[in-house]
Structures are given as structure tokens and as C-alpha cells.
Design a protein around this motif. Structure first.
Motif, PDB file in Angstrom:
ATOM      1  N   UNK A  15       2.431  -7.379   1.434  1.00  0.00           N
ATOM      2  CA  UNK A  15       2.766  -6.825   2.744  1.00  0.00           C
ATOM      3  C   UNK A  15       1.793  -5.717   3.136  1.00  0.00           C
ATOM      4  N   UNK A  16       1.296  -5.006   2.134  1.00  0.00           N
ATOM      5  CA  UNK A  16       0.303  -3.958   2.357  1.00  0.00           C
ATOM      6  C   UNK A  16      -0.970  -4.337   1.614  1.00  0.00           C
ATOM      7  N   UNK A  17      -2.034  -4.660   2.295  1.00  0.00           N
ATOM      8  CA  UNK A  17      -3.276  -5.095   1.639  1.00  0.00           C
ATOM      9  C   UNK A  17      -3.998  -3.939   0.976  1.00  0.00           C
ATOM     10  N   UNK A  18      -4.911  -4.241   0.061  1.00  0.00           N
ATOM     11  CA  UNK A  18      -5.695  -3.195  -0.595  1.00  0.00           C
ATOM     12  C   UNK A  18      -6.397  -2.313   0.422  1.00  0.00           C
ATOM     13  N   UNK A  19      -6.337  -1.008   0.199  1.00  0.00           N
ATOM     14  CA  UNK A  19      -6.990  -0.062   1.085  1.00  0.00           C
ATOM     15  C   UNK A  19      -6.114   0.444   2.215  1.00  0.00           C
ATOM     16  N   UNK A  20      -4.930  -0.167   2.416  1.00  0.00           N
ATOM     17  CA  UNK A  20      -4.079   0.278   3.515  1.00  0.00           C
ATOM     18  C   UNK A  20      -3.447   1.627   3.199  1.00  0.00           C
ATOM     19  N   UNK A  21      -3.418   2.474   4.200  1.00  0.00           N
ATOM     20  CA  UNK A  21      -2.813   3.799   4.064  1.00  0.00           C
ATOM     21  C   UNK A  21      -1.293   3.683   4.195  1.00  0.00           C
TER      22      UNK A  21
END
Length: 211
Positions: free
Chosen positions: A16-22
Motif C-alpha cells: 500500500x505504501x511503496x518504497x520511499x513513500x513518506x
């Protein structure tokens, strides 16, 4: 009972939250309908797990470099060789119930079926369940804990690659051979097969190498 930590971890590992997402406490608290305190505690725990990191942009989902991903696979290869050998030893000693051993074949069936059907999400899930069940059969809770953390870090960076559609038949064959070695109680062979299987997966990644 599922905790806030569990829910945030599932969102990250599930893609749901990809790598690098804040990630922000406010956004997560609104999404999960909880106060910011348990979210803050969950993020601290996830940082210790290596799934998020703090920096100038706040807390972000990890993005493993090629070198870090290779390191994770090498650790996974060693741990899964250990758990496969322990599972085979327990099988040889008559400590594994037939139903528990049969579940390993069931996980292999599910992984192969989902992958051949092109359902990468289910394929990844069943593939992980197969490998985790080997660790369960090994009866070593410490190894399971370490493997869970390594798998989480790998999944966040390479969700699709674990299904490896280009080598579906090879993956299934490697799974079946591992099941056979564990069933036969052959510890050294099970360890070698498990290690080679993980390194083969690493080699199949873009730019991956097992050496």
C-alpha cells in the motif's frame, strides 16, 4: 487482537505504501482511525525492524539498494538452509505430525497454482507461507522471527520478483525437491536445496547475482 503496529506493517509489506513513500502520524492515524500515539509507537518499532527510516523528509518506507538487497538474500539463504535442515532432522526423529508435513505440500500447490494463473499477489503470499512453514516445522522460534524480518524487507523492495513468472516451473520443482528431502529426513540435502533455491531467486532478479 490486531495492533496498530500490525496494521501499519501489513500496509507496508502489502504494497500500500511503496518504497520511499513518506509516512506521517496524522495521515496514518486518520486512515486507521486511531490516535497519533499508537501510530508513533508503531513507526518506532517498524524503524527498529528495518521497514521504515527517519531522515530529513521524516519517516519513509525503506528502499533497499542492490547491495542491501543482496545482503538480505544471503542472510535469508543461510537461515532457510538452517530451518530446512532442522525440519528434516525433526522429521527423521518422528517429531513432525503427518498433517503438518502435508501442509507444506499444500503451500507448494497453492504457490504454483497462483503463479501459473498470473495472480502475483497470491503467488507471493503462498510462496512466503511455504517457506515460513518450513521454519515452523523446524521448531525454532528465534529463526522464525529473524526470517520474518528479512522477508519483510525483501518483500517491500521486490514484491513481484518473488513470484518470478519467468521461472515458474523451476521454482515449483525446487519446492518439490525440498519437500522430498524434508520428508525423507535428509538434513544435509534439505539444507543445500533450500540455500540454492534462495540464491537462484536472487540470481533471477534484475542485476542479481548469488556470488
Amino acid at each position: 487482537m490486531e495492533t496498530t503496529y500490525d496494521r501499519v506493517r501489513e500496509l507496508i509489506v502489502g504494497g500500500a505504501f511503496p518504497p520511499g513513500q513518506r509516512l506521517t502520524e496524522l495521515d496514518l492515524s486518520q486512515r486507521l482511525d486511531v490516535s497519533r500515539t499508537p501510530v508513533r509507537e508503531a513507526l518506532r518499532r517498524l524503524e527498529s525492524d528495518g521497514l521504515v527510516e527517519s531522515g530529513q523528509r521524516g519517516v519513509t518506507v525503506i528502499r533497499l539498494s542492490d547491495a542491501e538487497l543482496r545482503e538480505a538474500y544471503l542472510v535469508r539463504a543461510s537461515l532457510e538452509a538452517l530451518t530446512a535442515e532442522l525440519a528434516a532432522q525433526r522429521q527423521q526423529a518422528g517429531e513432525i505430525a503427518p498433517a503438518a508435513l502435508a501442509r507444506l505440500t499444500g503451500h507448494a500447490d497453492d504457490a504454483d497454482r497462483a503463479t501459473r494463473a498470473g495472480d502475483l499477489i497470491a503467488g507471493v503470499r503462498h510462496n512466503r507461507e511455504f517457506h515460513r512453514h518450513v521454519a515452523v516445522l523446524a521448531g525454532n522460534s528465534l529463526a522464525i522471527g529473524f526470517l520474518d524480518r528479512v522477508w519483510d524487507r525483501i518483500l517491500v523492495s521486490t514484491r513481484d520478483s518473488l513470484a518470478a513468472p519467468s521461472r515458474t516451473g523451476q521454482v515449483d520443482d525446487e519446492h518439490r525437491r525440498l519437500v522430498g528431502a524434508i520428508t525423507a529426513g535428509d538434513g544435509p540435502t534439505a539444507a543445500a536445496l533450500a540455500r540454492d533455491h534462495v540464491l537462484s531467486t536472487l540470481s533471477a532478479l534484475p542485476g542479481g547475482t548469488s556470488r
